[in-house]
Motif scaffolding. Structure first.
Motif, PDB file in Angstrom:
ATOM      1  N   LEU A 148       1.010  18.890  15.516  1.00  0.00           N
ATOM      2  CA  LEU A 148      -0.053  18.679  14.987  1.00  0.00           C
ATOM      3  C   LEU A 148      -1.040  19.885  15.482  1.00  0.00           C
ATOM      4  N   PRO A 149      -1.019  20.445  16.695  1.00  0.00           N
ATOM      5  CA  PRO A 149      -1.973  21.608  17.068  1.00  0.00           C
ATOM      6  C   PRO A 149      -1.480  22.827  16.742  1.00  0.00           C
ATOM      7  N   GLN A 150      -0.139  22.602  16.503  1.00  0.00           N
ATOM      8  CA  GLN A 150       0.491  23.982  15.878  1.00  0.00           C
ATOM      9  C   GLN A 150       0.242  24.250  14.422  1.00  0.00           C
ATOM     10  N   ALA A 151      -0.319  23.302  13.734  1.00  0.00           N
ATOM     11  CA  ALA A 151      -0.230  23.485  12.336  1.00  0.00           C
ATOM     12  C   ALA A 151      -1.203  24.127  11.564  1.00  0.00           C
ATOM     13  N   SER A 152      -1.017  24.985  10.861  1.00  0.00           N
ATOM     14  CA  SER A 152      -2.072  25.649   9.991  1.00  0.00           C
ATOM     15  C   SER A 152      -1.960  24.964   8.514  1.00  0.00           C
ATOM     16  N   THR A 153      -0.885  24.360   8.274  1.00  0.00           N
ATOM     17  CA  THR A 153      -0.772  23.778   6.820  1.00  0.00           C
ATOM     18  C   THR A 153      -0.013  22.288   7.416  1.00  0.00           C
ATOM     19  N   LEU A 154      -0.134  21.522   6.175  1.00  0.00           N
ATOM     20  CA  LEU A 154       0.295  20.046   6.155  1.00  0.00           C
ATOM     21  C   LEU A 154       1.071  19.899   5.132  1.00  0.00           C
ATOM     22  N   GLU A 155       2.426  19.590   5.065  1.00  0.00           N
ATOM     23  CA  GLU A 155       3.010  18.958   3.772  1.00  0.00           C
ATOM     24  C   GLU A 155       2.556  17.453   3.401  1.00  0.00           C
ATOM     25  N   VAL A 156       2.442  17.521   2.101  1.00  0.00           N
ATOM     26  CA  VAL A 156       1.940  16.411   1.551  1.00  0.00           C
ATOM     27  C   VAL A 156       3.029  15.717   0.881  1.00  0.00           C
ATOM     28  N   THR A 157       3.160  14.322   1.063  1.00  0.00           N
ATOM     29  CA  THR A 157       4.341  13.182   0.557  1.00  0.00           C
ATOM     30  C   THR A 157       3.608  12.089   0.508  1.00  0.00           C
ATOM     31  N   TYR A 158       4.060  11.168  -0.318  1.00  0.00           N
ATOM     32  CA  TYR A 158       3.547   9.736  -0.410  1.00  0.00           C
ATOM     33  C   TYR A 158       4.566   8.794  -0.142  1.00  0.00           C
ATOM     34  N   GLY A 159       4.202   7.620   0.356  1.00  0.00           N
ATOM     35  CA  GLY A 159       5.155   6.629   0.614  1.00  0.00           C
ATOM     36  C   GLY A 159       4.514   5.130   1.094  1.00  0.00           C
ATOM     37  N   VAL A 168      11.303   8.674   0.631  1.00  0.00           N
ATOM     38  CA  VAL A 168      12.149   7.857  -0.361  1.00  0.00           C
ATOM     39  C   VAL A 168      13.404   8.341  -0.146  1.00  0.00           C
ATOM     40  N   ASN A 169      14.415   7.369  -0.292  1.00  0.00           N
ATOM     41  CA  ASN A 169      15.776   7.819  -0.423  1.00  0.00           C
ATOM     42  C   ASN A 169      16.184   8.170  -1.721  1.00  0.00           C
ATOM     43  N   LEU A 170      16.467   9.373  -1.830  1.00  0.00           N
ATOM     44  CA  LEU A 170      16.757  10.102  -3.082  1.00  0.00           C
ATOM     45  C   LEU A 170      18.257  10.116  -3.149  1.00  0.00           C
ATOM     46  N   VAL A 171      18.947   9.204  -3.213  1.00  0.00           N
ATOM     47  CA  VAL A 171      20.459   9.015  -3.243  1.00  0.00           C
ATOM     48  C   VAL A 171      20.691   8.388  -4.438  1.00  0.00           C
ATOM     49  N   THR A 172      22.145   8.517  -5.088  1.00  0.00           N
ATOM     50  CA  THR A 172      22.494   7.717  -6.129  1.00  0.00           C
ATOM     51  C   THR A 172      23.551   6.732  -5.640  1.00  0.00           C
ATOM     52  N   GLU A 183       0.810  -1.088  -0.076  1.00  0.00           N
ATOM     53  CA  GLU A 183      -0.028   0.074   0.033  1.00  0.00           C
ATOM     54  C   GLU A 183       0.791   1.197   0.063  1.00  0.00           C
ATOM     55  N   ILE A 184       0.482   2.177  -0.784  1.00  0.00           N
ATOM     56  CA  ILE A 184       0.970   3.525  -0.948  1.00  0.00           C
ATOM     57  C   ILE A 184       0.076   4.636  -0.091  1.00  0.00           C
ATOM     58  N   MET A 185       0.518   5.440   0.847  1.00  0.00           N
ATOM     59  CA  MET A 185      -0.429   6.122   1.756  1.00  0.00           C
ATOM     60  C   MET A 185       0.099   7.774   1.405  1.00  0.00           C
ATOM     61  N   MET A 186      -0.755   8.466   1.478  1.00  0.00           N
ATOM     62  CA  MET A 186      -0.628  10.124   1.731  1.00  0.00           C
ATOM     63  C   MET A 186       0.118  10.291   3.210  1.00  0.00           C
ATOM     64  N   ARG A 187       1.155  10.820   3.115  1.00  0.00           N
ATOM     65  CA  ARG A 187       1.675  11.499   4.438  1.00  0.00           C
ATOM     66  C   ARG A 187       1.419  12.735   4.511  1.00  0.00           C
ATOM     67  N   LEU A 188       0.998  13.236   5.792  1.00  0.00           N
ATOM     68  CA  LEU A 188       0.590  14.644   6.070  1.00  0.00           C
ATOM     69  C   LEU A 188       1.463  15.020   7.222  1.00  0.00           C
ATOM     70  N   SER A 189       2.248  16.011   7.045  1.00  0.00           N
ATOM     71  CA  SER A 189       3.378  16.357   8.260  1.00  0.00           C
ATOM     72  C   SER A 189       3.018  17.836   8.399  1.00  0.00           C
ATOM     73  N   PRO A 190       3.062  18.434   9.645  1.00  0.00           N
ATOM     74  CA  PRO A 190       3.392  19.765   9.988  1.00  0.00           C
ATOM     75  C   PRO A 190       4.807  20.196   9.550  1.00  0.00           C
ATOM     76  N   PRO A 191       4.879  21.401   9.198  1.00  0.00           N
ATOM     77  CA  PRO A 191       6.344  21.790   8.681  1.00  0.00           C
ATOM     78  C   PRO A 191       7.266  22.285   9.717  1.00  0.00           C
ATOM     79  N   LEU A 192       8.731  21.661   9.643  1.00  0.00           N
ATOM     80  CA  LEU A 192       9.554  21.945  10.448  1.00  0.00           C
ATOM     81  C   LEU A 192       9.220  20.871  11.404  1.00  0.00           C
TER      82      LEU A 192
END
Length: 336
Positions: free
Chosen positions: A22-33, A314-318, A9-18
């Motif tokens: 969660l109670p401090q967050a007004s925005t959430l960063e979206v990634t998938y994994g 995701v590990n973005l390395v060569t 399964e691939i899910m959407m990941r939602l994270s507060p910045p920095l």
């Protein structure tokens, strides 16, 4: 070069910045994994072709999740688009004394409701050299467990190497079947497993022998005796100093011989999610590109260490970047 195929399964990941909570967050960063798909994407960045098999909701959110992995270069042609919702997870990234925290929202996802007959594994695996899955996948639903079983059986018929990260997540097994009843049959079809002493005890009732000089070796010997298809047992050992400081080493038991790497010191940790996925992807790469287990294991552990410095799943390395670390370049000097 033939593909490495992953299933899960691939899910959407939602994270507060920095490092916000969660109670401090007004925005959430979206990634998938996802534990399986992360392996495939990391392999593509290392230079090996990979395909992922999964089920997504037939809507714009499902398409966005699949496109995130297409953008990494992962072959997604065998994915199914049916159902209504994508699984979510919320991540608070910890710092110093405060650990990271994950909250899952994946109940009744499209993947949980897949039908095993949707996947023609003989066709999916015809260009494959390796199949990888994790213990998360059969934990999601009885249907997902059956699809995993079907994939392993097809891989064995076709002579394809099978690996698994047994990854026991106690709270995921909610559909009426116990991990201890499902996982042994699946692991019995594997050539390579990622398994710690704790997971071996929880899943298979295997405990290191009392007074064993090396607990990992004792566990590995018993695991291979119980599941003779297994040829290699690998794992990482962590020494967690804080949420921002980790030390990891790689371990392997292959052909009756124990191997281990030196510890890699990671300070500060940027994002530890996907560290284990990066380890197995690095080991798969190392098995194909190095002559010895020690080299493959060192590559895998260095790849995992680097993942801790990268945001997202995701590990973005060569391969060249991993080899730079393997060569002892650990100071993070500016490269021009």
């Amino acid at each position: 070069m033939k593909q490495v195929v992953t299933f899960g399964e691939i899910m959407m990941r939602l994270s507060p910045p920095l490092n916000y909570r969660l109670p401090q967050a007004s925005t959430l960063e979206v990634t998938y994994g996802g534990g399986d798909a992360n392996v495939g994407a990391a392999l593509v960045h290392l230079g090996m072709p990979a395909a992922h098999v999964g089920c997504f909701p037939d809507n714009a959110v499902g398409q966005a999740a699949a496109q995130a992995f297409r953008a990494h270069g992962v072959d997604m042609q065998h994915c199914v688009f049916r159902g209504e919702r994508l699984g979510l997870y919320f991540l608070e990234v910890g710092a110093s004394l405060r650990g990271s925290r994950i909250v899952y929202d994946r109940y009744n996802s499209a993947f949980a409701n897949l039908q095993p007959e949707w996947f023609n594994w003989e066709e999916i695996l015809k260009n494959a050299q390796w199949l990888h899955w994790t213990g998360i996948t059969p934990a999601i639903s009885a249907a997902a467990a059956q699809a995993t079983r079907d994939a392993i059986r097809a891989a064995l018929r076709l002579g394809i190497t099978v690996s698994a990260d047994v990854n026991y997540r106690r709270n995921l097994w909610q559909y009426g079947q116990r991990a201890q009843d499902v996982m042994p049959e699946l692991v019995a079809g594997c050539d390579v497993v990622v398994c710690t002493e704790g997971d071996a005890d929880d899943l298979f009732g295997i405990k290191p022998e009392a007074g064993a000089e090396n607990r990992f070796v004792s566990m590995s010997e018993q695991l291979i005796a119980q599941f003779p298809q297994i040829k290699q047992v690998i794992a990482t050992r962590r020494k967690t100093r804080s949420a921002s400081h980790e030390r990891i080493r790689g371990m392997a038991y292959v052909d009756g011989t124990y191997h281990q790497t030196s510890y890699f010191d990671i300070n500060p940790v940027v994002d530890r999610i996907g560290g284990g996925d990066s380890f197995i992807s690095g080991y798969i790469y190392g098995q194909q590109h190095y002559a010895t287990t020690d080299e493959a294991l060192t590559f895998a552990t260095a790849a995992s260490a680097l993942k801790h410095t990268i945001h997202g799943d995701v590990n973005l390395v060569t391969a060249a970047e991993v080899e730079h670390i393997m060569a002892g370049n650990l100071t993070g000097r500016l490269l021009r």
